[in-house]
Design a protein around this motif. Structure first.
Motif, PDB file in Angstrom:
ATOM      1  N   VAL A 277     -42.313 107.455 -13.017  1.00  0.00           N
ATOM      2  CA  VAL A 277     -41.024 106.844 -13.295  1.00  0.00           C
ATOM      3  C   VAL A 277     -40.751 105.754 -12.269  1.00  0.00           C
ATOM      4  O   VAL A 277     -40.868 105.994 -11.054  1.00  0.00           O
ATOM      5  CB  VAL A 277     -39.892 107.896 -13.224  1.00  0.00           C
ATOM      6  N   HIS A 278     -40.407 104.556 -12.737  1.00  0.00           N
ATOM      7  CA  HIS A 278     -40.123 103.438 -11.840  1.00  0.00           C
ATOM      8  C   HIS A 278     -38.668 102.991 -12.011  1.00  0.00           C
ATOM      9  O   HIS A 278     -38.192 102.812 -13.141  1.00  0.00           O
ATOM     10  CB  HIS A 278     -41.043 102.256 -12.144  1.00  0.00           C
ATOM     11  N   THR A 283     -39.884 104.978  -6.960  1.00  0.00           N
ATOM     12  CA  THR A 283     -40.799 105.537  -7.950  1.00  0.00           C
ATOM     13  C   THR A 283     -40.967 107.025  -7.700  1.00  0.00           C
ATOM     14  O   THR A 283     -41.025 107.464  -6.547  1.00  0.00           O
ATOM     15  CB  THR A 283     -42.178 104.847  -7.852  1.00  0.00           C
ATOM     16  N   ALA A 284     -41.042 107.788  -8.777  1.00  0.00           N
ATOM     17  CA  ALA A 284     -41.360 109.218  -8.683  1.00  0.00           C
ATOM     18  C   ALA A 284     -42.507 109.503  -9.631  1.00  0.00           C
ATOM     19  O   ALA A 284     -42.598 108.909 -10.709  1.00  0.00           O
ATOM     20  CB  ALA A 284     -40.145 110.074  -9.040  1.00  0.00           C
ATOM     21  N   ARG A 285     -43.390 110.424  -9.232  1.00  0.00           N
ATOM     22  CA  ARG A 285     -44.527 110.754 -10.084  1.00  0.00           C
ATOM     23  C   ARG A 285     -44.873 112.230  -9.948  1.00  0.00           C
ATOM     24  O   ARG A 285     -44.649 112.859  -8.911  1.00  0.00           O
ATOM     25  CB  ARG A 285     -45.728 109.879  -9.746  1.00  0.00           C
ATOM     26  N   PHE A 286     -45.447 112.755 -11.052  1.00  0.00           N
ATOM     27  CA  PHE A 286     -45.757 114.187 -11.115  1.00  0.00           C
ATOM     28  C   PHE A 286     -46.896 114.415 -12.100  1.00  0.00           C
ATOM     29  O   PHE A 286     -47.010 113.722 -13.106  1.00  0.00           O
ATOM     30  CB  PHE A 286     -44.532 114.980 -11.574  1.00  0.00           C
ATOM     31  N   GLU A 295     -44.053 113.485  -6.056  1.00  0.00           N
ATOM     32  CA  GLU A 295     -44.078 112.459  -5.017  1.00  0.00           C
ATOM     33  C   GLU A 295     -43.015 111.410  -5.318  1.00  0.00           C
ATOM     34  O   GLU A 295     -42.762 111.084  -6.477  1.00  0.00           O
ATOM     35  CB  GLU A 295     -45.459 111.813  -4.944  1.00  0.00           C
ATOM     36  N   ILE A 296     -42.432 110.867  -4.238  1.00  0.00           N
ATOM     37  CA  ILE A 296     -41.390 109.864  -4.419  1.00  0.00           C
ATOM     38  C   ILE A 296     -41.522 108.801  -3.339  1.00  0.00           C
ATOM     39  O   ILE A 296     -41.872 109.104  -2.188  1.00  0.00           O
ATOM     40  CB  ILE A 296     -39.980 110.516  -4.379  1.00  0.00           C
ATOM     41  N   ALA A 297     -41.325 107.547  -3.727  1.00  0.00           N
ATOM     42  CA  ALA A 297     -41.328 106.418  -2.798  1.00  0.00           C
ATOM     43  C   ALA A 297     -40.012 105.668  -2.976  1.00  0.00           C
ATOM     44  O   ALA A 297     -39.677 105.266  -4.095  1.00  0.00           O
ATOM     45  CB  ALA A 297     -42.514 105.491  -3.063  1.00  0.00           C
ATOM     46  N   LEU A 298     -39.263 105.490  -1.891  1.00  0.00           N
ATOM     47  CA  LEU A 298     -37.953 104.852  -1.939  1.00  0.00           C
ATOM     48  C   LEU A 298     -37.898 103.684  -0.962  1.00  0.00           C
ATOM     49  O   LEU A 298     -38.363 103.795   0.183  1.00  0.00           O
ATOM     50  CB  LEU A 298     -36.849 105.856  -1.584  1.00  0.00           C
ATOM     51  N   MET A 299     -37.325 102.572  -1.406  1.00  0.00           N
ATOM     52  CA  MET A 299     -37.123 101.437  -0.510  1.00  0.00           C
ATOM     53  C   MET A 299     -35.941 101.726   0.410  1.00  0.00           C
ATOM     54  O   MET A 299     -34.875 102.143  -0.062  1.00  0.00           O
ATOM     55  CB  MET A 299     -36.852 100.166  -1.320  1.00  0.00           C
ATOM     56  N   ASN A 306     -43.509 104.092   1.154  1.00  0.00           N
ATOM     57  CA  ASN A 306     -44.665 104.969   1.026  1.00  0.00           C
ATOM     58  C   ASN A 306     -44.270 106.250   0.297  1.00  0.00           C
ATOM     59  O   ASN A 306     -43.122 106.697   0.382  1.00  0.00           O
ATOM     60  CB  ASN A 306     -45.220 105.319   2.413  1.00  0.00           C
ATOM     61  N   PHE A 307     -45.226 106.839  -0.401  1.00  0.00           N
ATOM     62  CA  PHE A 307     -44.949 108.065  -1.127  1.00  0.00           C
ATOM     63  C   PHE A 307     -44.845 109.250  -0.171  1.00  0.00           C
ATOM     64  O   PHE A 307     -45.650 109.397   0.755  1.00  0.00           O
ATOM     65  CB  PHE A 307     -46.042 108.355  -2.167  1.00  0.00           C
ATOM     66  N   ALA A 308     -43.830 110.066  -0.416  1.00  0.00           N
ATOM     67  CA  ALA A 308     -43.647 111.316   0.308  1.00  0.00           C
ATOM     68  C   ALA A 308     -43.733 112.462  -0.682  1.00  0.00           C
ATOM     69  O   ALA A 308     -43.278 112.350  -1.826  1.00  0.00           O
ATOM     70  CB  ALA A 308     -42.289 111.337   1.017  1.00  0.00           C
TER      71      ALA A 308
END
Length: 389
Positions: A277-278, A283-286, A295-299, A306-308
Motif C-alpha cells: 500500500v502506497h 508505504t506498508a507491505r505484508f 513493514e512500514i516506511a514513513l517520511m 526506511n522500512f521498519a
C-alpha cells in the motif's frame, strides 16, 4: 443465545477449516448454547470422517434435510461454487444464521438476490473473508484510516497459488466456467478484491484486465478427488475454459489506483497473499509468507524513509483475546485467522448484531468488481461499476 446446533454443509477441504474453528470457539459462549450437530456431504464417508474428527453428533447426505432440522441454527455453506447461492438463499429462508464460503455466487447478478435476502432476514449472515482478520492486515487498515500513510495513492494485491500448476492434477468442476465461473479470478481473486476494498474502499472502474489459460486440457479422474488432491487418471481429457491467471488495473472512488492479480499456477506459491500500500506519506507491505509482522516506511522530513518491521503484539487486533500464544512476533497462521472469523460470527449471533466485517453485502460488492474485471478482459476496454445497483 438460545440452544442451537451447528451444521457444516460440505465436508471437503474448506469444510474442515470451518469444523475446526467451531470446535475451537463454540464453547466460549455461555450456557452450552452451541453444539456441533451435523456434517453434511453427498459422500457419506467424507461426512463421517469429518464428524468423527471434530466431534459432530451426526451426519447427513441432504442439505435440504439439514435446513429442515429445527435443532440446527447455524450453518456454514462449504460447497462447490455453483451451489453457494441456492443453499445460502434456502438457509436464509429457513431462518438459519449462515456463513457462506466465497464466492457468494458465480456472478453479481446471482449474488444480488442473496444480498437482498440477507438484508431482509432476521438472522445473522456473512461471507467468508477470513483474511480481514490477519492482525498485520487489520493494523495496516488502522494506519490508513488514521492518515499515517497520507492520501492513498496505489495498492497492489497478489493472490498466488500453485495448486493447479501440475498438469496431471485431475479435471474437476473448478476448471469449467459454468460450474466455477472465472477460474483463478473467482477462486482466489475474490479474496484479493475483498482485501483491496477492505483497505481502499470501493472500486469505481476497472481500467483494463488480462486473462491467461496456461493449461488448456486436463485428464478426467477415475476416482473421487478431494480438494486439490491427485487421483488415478483416465485417458480422456476435458478442455479448461476458465482462467489460470487473471490480472486487473483498477481506479478507486478515492482516486487511487490498484493492481490485482490471481494465479493458480504460480509455481512455488502454496497460498500467498501479498499486499503493498502506497500513500503520500508512506508505504506498508505484508505477505502471508511472513505472518508475524508487517513493514512500514514513513517520511519524517529527516531523510530517506526506511522500512521498519512491526510485529504482532498482544495489542494487535484479535491477538490478545484469541491467540493461543499472545506474545510479540508469534506468527498467526491460517487456522488461527479462520478461527478469529468464526469467533466474530458467533459473537454477532450472541449479541444479535449484524456481522459487518465480511458481510453478505461485501460478498456482493466483490462480485461486482470481479464481473467488471472479467468483462474488461473480454472486451479489452475499461468497465465502470455502478454502485447504485
Amino acid at each position: 443465545m438460545p440452544k442451537m446446533g451447528i451444521a457444516i454443509i460440505g465436508a471437503g477441504m474448506i469444510g474442515a477449516a470451518h469444523a475446526s474453528a467451531y470446535r475451537q470457539f463454540a464453547h466460549r459462549f455461555s450456557g452450552g448454547a452451541l453444539r456441533l450437530r451435523t456434517v453434511c456431504d453427498m459422500n457419506p464417508k467424507l461426512a463421517q470422517d469429518l464428524a468423527d474428527k471434530f466431534g459432530f453428533e451426526g451426519v447427513s447426505s441432504s442439505w435440504e434435510e439439514v435446513l429442515a432440522d429445527p435443532e440446527v441454527g447455524v450453518v456454514s455453506v462449504c460447497l462447490p461454487n455453483m451451489l453457494h447461492t441456492e443453499v445460502t438463499m434456502r438457509a436464509l429462508a429457513a431462518g438459519k444464521h449462515v456463513l457462506c464460503e466465497k464466492p457468494l455466487a458465480l456472478n453479481a447478478d446471482d449474488a444480488r438476490p442473496v444480498h437482498e435476502a440477507a438484508r431482509a432476514a432476521d438472522c445473522i449472515s456473512g461471507t467468508v473473508f477470513n483474511y480481514r482478520r490477519i492482525p498485520a492486515l487489520a493494523q495496516i487498515k488502522q494506519r490508513i484510516a488514521a492518515g499515517d500513510l497520507g492520501k492513498p495513492v496505489q495498492i497492489s494485491v497478489l493472490f498466488q497459488c500453485d495448486y493447479a500448476a501440475d498438469p496431471l492434477l485431475p479435471y474437476s468442476w473448478r476448471y469449467k466456467f459454468d460450474k466455477a465461473g472465472p477460474g483463478a479470478l473467482l477462486d482466489l481473486g475474490t479474496h484479493a478484491v475483498d482485501a483491496m476494498r477492505f483497505l481502499f474502499g470501493d472500486v469505481a472502474e476497472v481500467v483494463g484486465a488480462a486473462s491467461t489459460i496456461s493449461i488448456g486440457e486436463r485428464y478426467l479422474p477415475l476416482g473421487t478427488a478431494v480438494g486439490h488432491g491427485h487421483v488415478e487418471l483416465s485417458k480422456k481429457k476435458e478442455k479448461v475454459d476458465n482462467d489460470d491467471v487473471m490480472s486487473g488495473l483498477v481506479r478507486f472512488a478515492n482516486g487511487a489506483q490498484g493492481y490485482v492479480s490471481a494465479s493458480r499456477v504460480a509455481v512455488g506459491s502454496g497460498n500467498r497473499l501479498a499486499i503493498e500500500v502506497h500513500g503520500t506519506k508512506g508505504t506498508a507491505r505484508f505477505s502471508t509468507e511472513q505472518p508475524s509482522h508487517y513493514e512500514i516506511a514513513l517520511m519524517d522530513g529527516t531523510g530517506p524513509a526506511n522500512f521498519a518491521r512491526v510485529p504482532n503484539r498482544p495489542s494487535s487486533p484479535s491477538v490478545g483475546a484469541l491467540a493461543a500464544v499472545p506474545h510479540d512476533l508469534v506468527s498467526i497462521g491460517y487456522a488461527e485467522v479462520f478461527g478469529f472469523m468464526i469467533h466474530e460470527f458467533l459473537s454477532a449471533i450472541d449479541a444479535g448484531k449484524p456481522f459487518e466485517n465480511g458481510s453478505i453485502e461485501d460478498g456482493y460488492r466483490a462480485a461486482q468488481v470481479l464481473d467488471a474485471i472479467q468483462q474488461a478482459s473480454v472486451i479489452n476496454a475499461p468497465v465502470r461499476i455502478n454502485w447504485q445497483d
